[in-house]
Design an enzyme around this catalytic site. Sequence first.
Site, PDB file in Angstrom:
ATOM      1  N   SER A 269      -8.148 -62.300  27.708  1.00  0.00           N
ATOM      2  CA  SER A 269      -8.248 -62.500  29.150  1.00  0.00           C
ATOM      3  C   SER A 269      -9.645 -62.839  29.653  1.00  0.00           C
ATOM      4  O   SER A 269      -9.946 -62.644  30.805  1.00  0.00           O
ATOM      5  CB  SER A 269      -7.705 -61.274  29.871  1.00  0.00           C
ATOM      6  OG  SER A 269      -8.409 -60.141  29.450  1.00  0.00           O
TER       7      SER A 269
ATOM      8  N   LYS B 265      -7.447 -52.815  35.480  1.00  0.00           N
ATOM      9  CA  LYS B 265      -8.567 -53.708  35.790  1.00  0.00           C
ATOM     10  C   LYS B 265      -8.968 -53.588  37.250  1.00  0.00           C
ATOM     11  O   LYS B 265     -10.160 -53.598  37.578  1.00  0.00           O
ATOM     12  CB  LYS B 265      -8.174 -55.143  35.457  1.00  0.00           C
ATOM     13  CG  LYS B 265      -8.091 -55.369  33.945  1.00  0.00           C
ATOM     14  CD  LYS B 265      -7.582 -56.755  33.616  1.00  0.00           C
ATOM     15  CE  LYS B 265      -7.680 -57.008  32.128  1.00  0.00           C
ATOM     16  NZ  LYS B 265      -7.074 -58.299  31.754  1.00  0.00           N
TER      17      LYS B 265
END
Length: 816
Positions: free
Chosen positions: A696, A739
Site C-alpha cells: 500500500s 490507518k
Amino acid sequence: MPEKFKQGMPDPEEDESPEINIPEELPLLAVRDIVVFPNMILPLFVGRESSVLAIEAALAQDRLIFLVTQRDPDIDDPEPADIYQVGTVCLIMRMLKLPDGRLKILVQGLTKALIKSFLQEKPFMRATQEQITEQIMEEISIEAEALMRNAREMTEKILSLKGILSPEMSSILESIDEPGRLANLIASNLHLKIEEAQEILEQREPIHRLIRINDYLRRELEVSTMQAKIQSEAKEEIDRSQREYFLREQLRAIKKELGDFEERPDEIEEYQQKITKARMPRGVEEEAVRQLTRLEQMHPDAAEATMVRTYLDWLVEVPWSRNTRDKLELKEAKTVLDADHYDLEKVKDRILEYLSVRKLNKKMKGPILCFVGPPGVGKTSLGRSIARAMGRKFTRISLGGIRDEAEIRGHRRTYIGALPGRIIQGLKNAGVNNPVFMMDEIDKIGQDFRGDPAAALLEVLDPEQNFAFSDHYLNVPFDLSKVMFILTANLVDPIPSALLDRMEIIRLAGYTEEEKLEIAKKFLLPRQLQENGLNPTELTITPNSLRELISHYTQEAGLRNLEREIGSLCRKVARRIAEAEKGPFTISRGNLHRYLGPPRYLPEAEQEKDEIGVATGLAWTEFGGELLFVEASLMKGKGQLTLTGHLGEVMKESAQAALSYARARSQLFNLSEDFYEKLDVHLHVPAGAIPKDGPSAGVTMATALISTLTQIPVRKDVAMTGEITLRGKVLPIGGLKEKALAALRARIKQIIIPEANRKDLTEIPKHIKRRLKFILVQNMDEVLQVALTRLPTREETKKSSSRARSTTRPIASRPS
Ligand code: ADP
C-alpha cells in the site's frame, strides 16, 4: 521321617515285645523296600495277590506273619532265593481294605527270626522259622554306654538339623538303655539302604550293632550338616532381600515418627485415591491403574519410577470430569461486558449473539471467535469478560513462535523430560474441562515449520474430532468439545488458511485519543490506583495530563503502554506517600515531566513542515496502523533507481511502478521526456531497522517522486495509502481503521484512500470521520491534486499534452 519315627516308636512303658506264643510255621510276606525291626510299629500297603493271600491266612490264624525283605525290590514275584534269610515276625494289629483292592495293615515287629525252610511258595509263601533271641546284656559296659551316648547325641543332632527334634523324641531316646534295642530303634529311622539295614538286623551282637549304627550316624550327620549349610546359604540370599525390606520398613517407621514424610505404600494408596477422585473415563482409569501397578513393583528410587509418578501426577490432575455450570443469562453477560469495556459496541453485540446461539443450542458447533488487532486493544480482557459472563474459568496460552507439533500435542513419554502439550497444560491450569480457552498469536504459529503445528491445532479446534483429542504424552483421548476456544492475532494474513476457515474474525483496530482518554479515566486509572494501594482522593491525574500522556508519552494503537505509564505515576506517588509526604497529589500537564521525564514522542506530523520530496504514507503492521515517510531525491546520473530503508520485494516493485508512472506523466508535470536518463533516483523509507513490506505504499512513493521532480512541496497534514498500477490507477488496501487511527495520532487532517475502499468507511466510527477527512481517489492524478501544495502552474500544464490532461479529473475530495 517324623511320621515313620513315631510309628516306629515302641511303647516306652513296654520293655519287651508282648508275650505271644509264636508257632513255628507262619505265612511269609516278602517286603520290597524296608527292613522291619522288632518293636517297630509301621503301616504297610499290600497289593500283590500272593501277599494279600498271606495276610488273609495270618488273620485267619493268630494274626502273626513273618516279614522278610526282598534282596531286589524290583522283583514282582519273588522266589525263596530272592529274599533274605533273616526277617521279623510281626503281629498284624489292624487291617483295612482299600477301595482299589489293596490292603493297608499296621504291624508290630515282635522278634527276629531265621527262615528254616519253605513249606510252600504258591499261592503264597509259607515257611518254618526259628526265633533269634537277643542277647540281653546283664551289665552295660563303659564302651556300650559310650556308644549309646554317642548314638543318642548324634541322632538328636541330626534330628535338630532337620528341624524335627521334639522333647518327646529326646525322652524316648533317653529311656531306652538297652544297646540292642537302641540300635534297632535308630536303625529303623535312619533311612539306611536296604543292605545296610539288613546287615544291622542280622548282627546278633548288640555292641557290634551299635558300632555300625554309630558309623552310619556319623555319615548321616555329615550329610545333614552339609545339607543344612547349603540350605542356609540359599536362604541367606532370600533373607538378605527380606532383611532390606524390614530395614526399610523400620526406617519408614522412624521417619514417620520424626515427622519426615516420605512414603511408599501410602504413596500408592494416595494415588489410588486420587485416581478415584479424578473420575476418569473408563479407558483412562484402566491405564492409570495399570501404571500404578507398575509403580508398585518398581524400586521407589528407580528413574523409571519417577517417570511413572510424573505421568500419574498428570493423569490425576487433568480435569476429566470437573466442570463449571454455564450461566447463559444475556442481560447479565451484557452487564459484565459493559462493566469491563468501554465502547466496542459492535464487538460486544457479536459476542452476545454468539452467547445467545449457545444458549439455544448447547451443542453448537459454530465457528471459533478470533479477535484480531494490535497489542493492548483489549483482546485478552474481552476473553476474560466472556468467561466471567458465562461463569466459566479462563485460561490462556500463547502460540507465538511455536514450530513443533509437540508443543501442541506433547512429547511421547519415551523422551526424557517429556511433558504434555500446551493444550493439556492449559486445561490443567484451568482445572475444569470447559474453560474459556484463549490461544494468543495464532498468526505467529508455524512460521518456521509451516503446517504441522497448524494441523495439530486443527484437530484441537475441529468440533468433529476434538472430542477425542490425543496428547502424545497422556496417550489417552481427552474430550475438548466442552472447551470454548477463543483465538487472538495481530494480523489476519499470516493465519494458516485451513484455520482461518473455521474462524469468525472480530476486529479491534485500536482507539482514538478521545477513546483512550475515556478508558483511562474510567478503567485504567481506577484499576491502577487500586493495584497500587492508593485512595482516589490521594491522587488526581488531570484529563489534560492524561491527554499529554497519550500523545507524548505513548504512541500505540492499544493501551498497554498507557496503562503502564499510569501505573508508573501511581507507584511514584505511592512512594512519596510512604515516605510520609503530605498529599493529596495532583498530576497536571505542567508537572507530568517531573514524574516521567521529557516527552518521548512528538506526534510525527508536528515535526515536519510542507517539504519537497517527502510524502506521508500509512502502513498496517501488527502493532496497528503506522505512519510511513517516503523520501525521494535526485542526483545527476544515468537513470538508476536506488531504494533504501529495509524494503521488501513488494515495496521495491511499488517503487518501480511509481517511477514508470512518473515517466508516463512527464508531459503533465512539465518534465523533459528523457528526464530519467540523466538522473539517478533515490527513494528512502526512514526508520530503516524495521523491515517494511506490503503493497500500500505505491501512491506515497509516486507522490514523493513527483514532488522532487516538480520541486513542489507535499502537504504535511495529508497522509495517503494505496497501491498504483503503471497507468496510475489506485488499488484498494487493508486495515483502513487502523490507518485512520494512526493518522489521527499524528495530527493528520486528511487521508487519501482508494475509492475501492469506500465500503470500509461504514466501519469507521462517526467521531473519527468528524476529525479526519477521507479523500477517495481512483488514480494517481487525483492523489497529487490533494497531496501537493499546488499543482503545476497553468502555463506548465498548458504545455502538457491534451491526452494526458483528459485523464486528469477534478480534485475528488469527498469527505464521507
Ligand atoms: P490485548 O490482549 O489485545 O493485547 P489487553 O486485553 O491486555 O490487550 O488490554 C490491555 C489493557 O487495556 C487491559 O488492561 C485492558 O483491560 C485495557 N482495555 C483494553 N480495551 C479496553 C476497553 N475497551 N475498555 C476498558 N479497558 C480496556
